[in-house]
Structures are given as C-alpha cells and as structure tokens.
Design an enzyme around this catalytic site. Structure first.
Site, PDB file in Angstrom:
ATOM      1  CB  SER A 209      -0.935  -0.020   1.208  1.00 56.87           C
ATOM      2  OG  SER A 209      -1.921   0.973   1.067  1.00 56.87           O
ATOM      3  CG  ASN A 210      -0.325   4.644  -1.342  1.00 57.41           C
ATOM      4  OD1 ASN A 210      -0.978   5.456  -0.707  1.00 57.41           O
ATOM      5  ND2 ASN A 210      -0.824   3.983  -2.378  1.00 57.41           N
ATOM      6  CG  HIS A 211       3.346   6.678   3.659  1.00 59.02           C
ATOM      7  ND1 HIS A 211       3.270   5.912   4.797  1.00 59.02           N
ATOM      8  CD2 HIS A 211       4.612   6.566   3.201  1.00 59.02           C
ATOM      9  CE1 HIS A 211       4.446   5.369   5.023  1.00 59.02           C
ATOM     10  NE2 HIS A 211       5.288   5.737   4.054  1.00 59.02           N
ATOM     11  CB  SER A 212      -2.847   7.963   0.108  1.00 57.71           C
ATOM     12  OG  SER A 212      -4.019   8.731   0.046  1.00 57.71           O
ATOM     13  CB  ALA A 276      -2.246   7.168  -3.375  1.00 54.72           C
TER      14      ALA A 276
END
Ligand code: CTP
Length: 398
Positions: A209-212, A276
C-alpha cells in the site's frame, strides 16, 4: 467565508467613493484578496494612494502604465476574480455597463469578467428614480448582475431620499450571501471522487500500500457536496468518516477501484482522481500465509489498470481532474500526465515543499492546465479543495 476569495473592487466617480476605503479594509480583513480599479474621475474623490495602501496592491486606472508601457490586462483580471464588485457604481457607469460601452479599464474588465458581478449604486434620489437609470439597472439584472440596493437618507446634494450607497458592512454581508448562494452552484450535477490508498494483497495477512491518508480527496468530495452536487466517493483505505451528504463506495484493491469507477463514471458530470492507486499488484495472491525461508525472496508484480487514463479516453464532455505527486521534474511530469490521461487540469503536489503531501492537514499545490500554471500558497486541504472546485466551476461555465 471570504478567505482566499479574489475580489476586484471597482470605484467610480461618486462622493460615496470615500466609503470604498472602509469597504476595502473590511474585505481584506475578512481574508479576501482585493485589486482595485478606479475610473479616472474616481481619483478626484479618493486618492489612489489610500486605496493602494488598503488593498496592499497598486491600483489600476489606465489600460497601460504610461511610465513604462506595461499593459494592464483586463482579460487576466477578469479571469483571476471570483467577484467583481463595483462600489460605488454611478448612473453613468451602470448605463455604460448596460449597453456594453468599453471606454475605460473598469468597463473593459466588466466585459471580460467571467465571475459574478455586483454593483452598489450611489447617486442623487432623482437620478436613481429616473426611468433611464431604472431601465439600465433592470438590464443589468437581466445580465445577471447583482444589485446591492442603496439606502435612504441624507444625500450629498443636501436632499433626503433613496440613492445613498449601502453601508460598507452591509455590502460585505451582501457579498458573503452571494458566495454562500454560489455554494449551491453545482446542484443537479454528479461527480465521482477517488480517494485514499489501495491495498494489494500478497497473502491473507500482508499487502502492498502507500501513505495516502485520503484527506485531500475527502475534502474535495465535501466541497462538491457543499455546493449541491451529488458525490460518489470511491474510497480506498482511510480512517476518515464519510463527509455529510456524500455516497461512499468502499474498495480495497486497484482492480476493485477500477471496476467501481468504470461503472459509475459514465453517469456523472466528471471525476476528481485523488486516490493513490497502486501501479503494480502481486501476480498471484497466495491463498495461505507465506512462510519464511532462509534466503531472500521476491514477489512478481503485474501492472494495474490506469483508472484515470481509462476514464480519460472516453470522457466526452465530462470534466476530469487529476493529481500528480512528483519528487523531480515536476512541471514536465505533470504536463505529461495532463496529456496522457486527458485531464482538464492537474493538481501538482510537490513533495519537496514543507507542509505538502500525504499525511498532514495542509498542502502546497499548483493547478496546471493547457494554458499555464497557478501556484497556490500553503493552505489547508479544505482550502485547496475550494480552489479546485472553483476552477472546475470556471471550466463548466465555458
Ligand atoms: N491514477 C489512477 N490509476 C492508476 C494510477 C494513477 O487513476 N492506476 C491517477 C491518480 O489518482 C492521479 C493520477 O492518476 O490522479 C496520477 O497518478 P500518479 O501515480 O502520480 O501517476 P502515474 O501515472 O502512476 O505515473 P508515475 O508512477 O510515473 O508517477
């Protein structure tokens, strides 16, 4: 309410121009950015120095600066403004506005302005009551100009009656009411907003995943809903509550988000792509939890669908707004995405700037379209959303 609003204050040649100083001060204190245009005669009633000091910008009178020939672009000013407020507006200026006369900068700017226009008339009672003036004011109303009614009382002529320009505080209230009316300006329209991070499963317990945080997309959804639009928010993972009046569709993976968007988009008036989205996802999702071995491991990834590019291919008259988060060559990369994904404009987040990016409540962005770039200062994500939706509205009006 007026924070960050761009207001052109037009001043014409009336004794009531002395009240424009207080009006300007009130607008600036309420957070508006004010640029002043004066007719040549207005300078006889209040000095350019006073207005320049209060508005914190040089005032504009002529089509060009006679000292250096620099052009005062009425077209650019008209595009910049959210509101053109002419206060005081004389009978003469209103007559010219009603008939399209363009013999000074204040009037050419009126003809170029795409924003809301309001006038606060000021004149003697007989001039105000004259059928010619009333006819011109009616024509202005028909053209969509808001008239801020004058008050009754002691007039400069020594007479008593209707014609006194409304008091500055009342003009500010009328301006605020105008902006809150504008907030319902998207009634009857439907927008799709994507937000948050996608989750690409590796096995039953692990994912990519990512930091959004989803904050930017949720702020855009909230602003669209506040202005009366129907909003469908296709949301990846976030910890945020669904904004009031917004329909949320929860998804996890890029593939789920792709399917939801392809289904929803055709029935909408456009989309704002804030999510994102993972560009790659594991080729296979292990059914059981992967066990570690002694050596290193790697996971084979495959490309996900580019949701924005897919919607952009077939968008027709729908608006499509994208985001770009760049760490280098930001202008070139953003322009490239604008073209590739067929966005109407793109919101560029520069991760190199303090206060911008994923997790915080503020952002520093630039709005880029085919015509150029507008750099916005550091502001809350809510205020960035207001700018984005304002720009969408300007494009809808074209
Ligand atoms: N986007 C999308 N679907 C994807 C990837 C991105 O809809 N699979 C959207 C984002 O929501 C954003 C825009 O496309 O509005 C730009 O995304 P970004 O990840 O910055 O750009 P990419 O096209 O992925 O390019 P790169 O990875 O080379 O920066």
């Amino acid at each position: 309410m007026l924070k960050g609003k761009h207001i052109i204050l037009g001043i014409t040649g009336s004794i009531a121009a002395y009240k424009s100083a207080v009006l300007c001060r009130l607008l600036v204190s309420a957070g508006a950015e004010v640029r002043v245009i004066m007719t040549p005669l207005a300078k006889q009633f209040i000095t350019p120095l006073t207005m320049a000091t209060l508005s914190q910008h040089p005032i504009l009178v002529d089509f060009f600066n006679p000292e250096n020939g620099e052009w005062n672009s009425h077209v650019k000013l008209g595009e910049w403004a959210d509101l053109y407020l002419i206060a005081p507006a004389t009978a003469n200026t209103m007559a010219k506005m009603a008939t399209g006369v363009a013999d000074n900068l204040l009037l050419t700017t009126y003809l170029s302005a795409r924003c809301a226009v309001a006038v606060a008339p000021a004149m003697d009672l007989d001039m105000y009551a004259h059928t010619a003036t009333q006819r011109n004011m009616e024509a202005l109303r028909q053209d969509g100009v808001h008239i801020i009614e004058p008050g009754s009382g002691f007039l400069a002529s020594g007479l008593q009656g209707k014609g006194r320009m409304a008091e500055p505080a009342d003009i500010v209230k009328a301006v605020e009411a105008l902006f809150s009316e504008k907030k319902k300006s998207l009634e009857g329209r439907h927008y799709l907003v994507t937000a948050g991070a996608t989750i690409e499963p590796i096995d039953p317990v692990r994912y990519i995943s990512n930091h959004s945080s989803g904050k930017m997309g949720y702020a855009v959804a909230e602003e669209l809903a506040r202005r009366g639009a129907r909003v469908t928010l296709v949301s990846g993972r976030t910890s945020l509550d669904c904004p009031k009046g917004v329909e949320r569709v929860d998804v996890l993976s890029a593939e789920d988000m792709y399917k939801a968007c392809c289904e929803i988009f055709p029935a909408t008036d456009g989309a704002v792509m804030c999510a994102a989205v993972a560009d790659y996802t594991p080729q296979v999702v292990a059914e059981q939890k992967l066990k570690k071995g002694d050596g290193d491991m790697s996971i084979a990834l495959k490309r996900t669908h580019d949701i924005a590019a897919t919607l952009g291919k077939d968008k027709g008259a729908r608006l499509l707004v994208g985001f770009a988060m760049e760490t280098e060559n930001e202008q070139t990369n953003a322009e490239d995405k604008l073209r590739r994904k067929n966005f109407d404009f793109i919101v560029l987040n520069s991760l190199r700037v303090e206060g911008a990016g994923f997790r915080g409540d503020t952002n520093v962005v630039s709005l880029i379209d085919g015509e150029g770039r507008e750099d916005l200062p550091l502001m809350t994500k809510g205020d960035v959303a207001i700018h984005i939706v304002d720009k969408m509205e300007k494009l809808i009006k074209l």
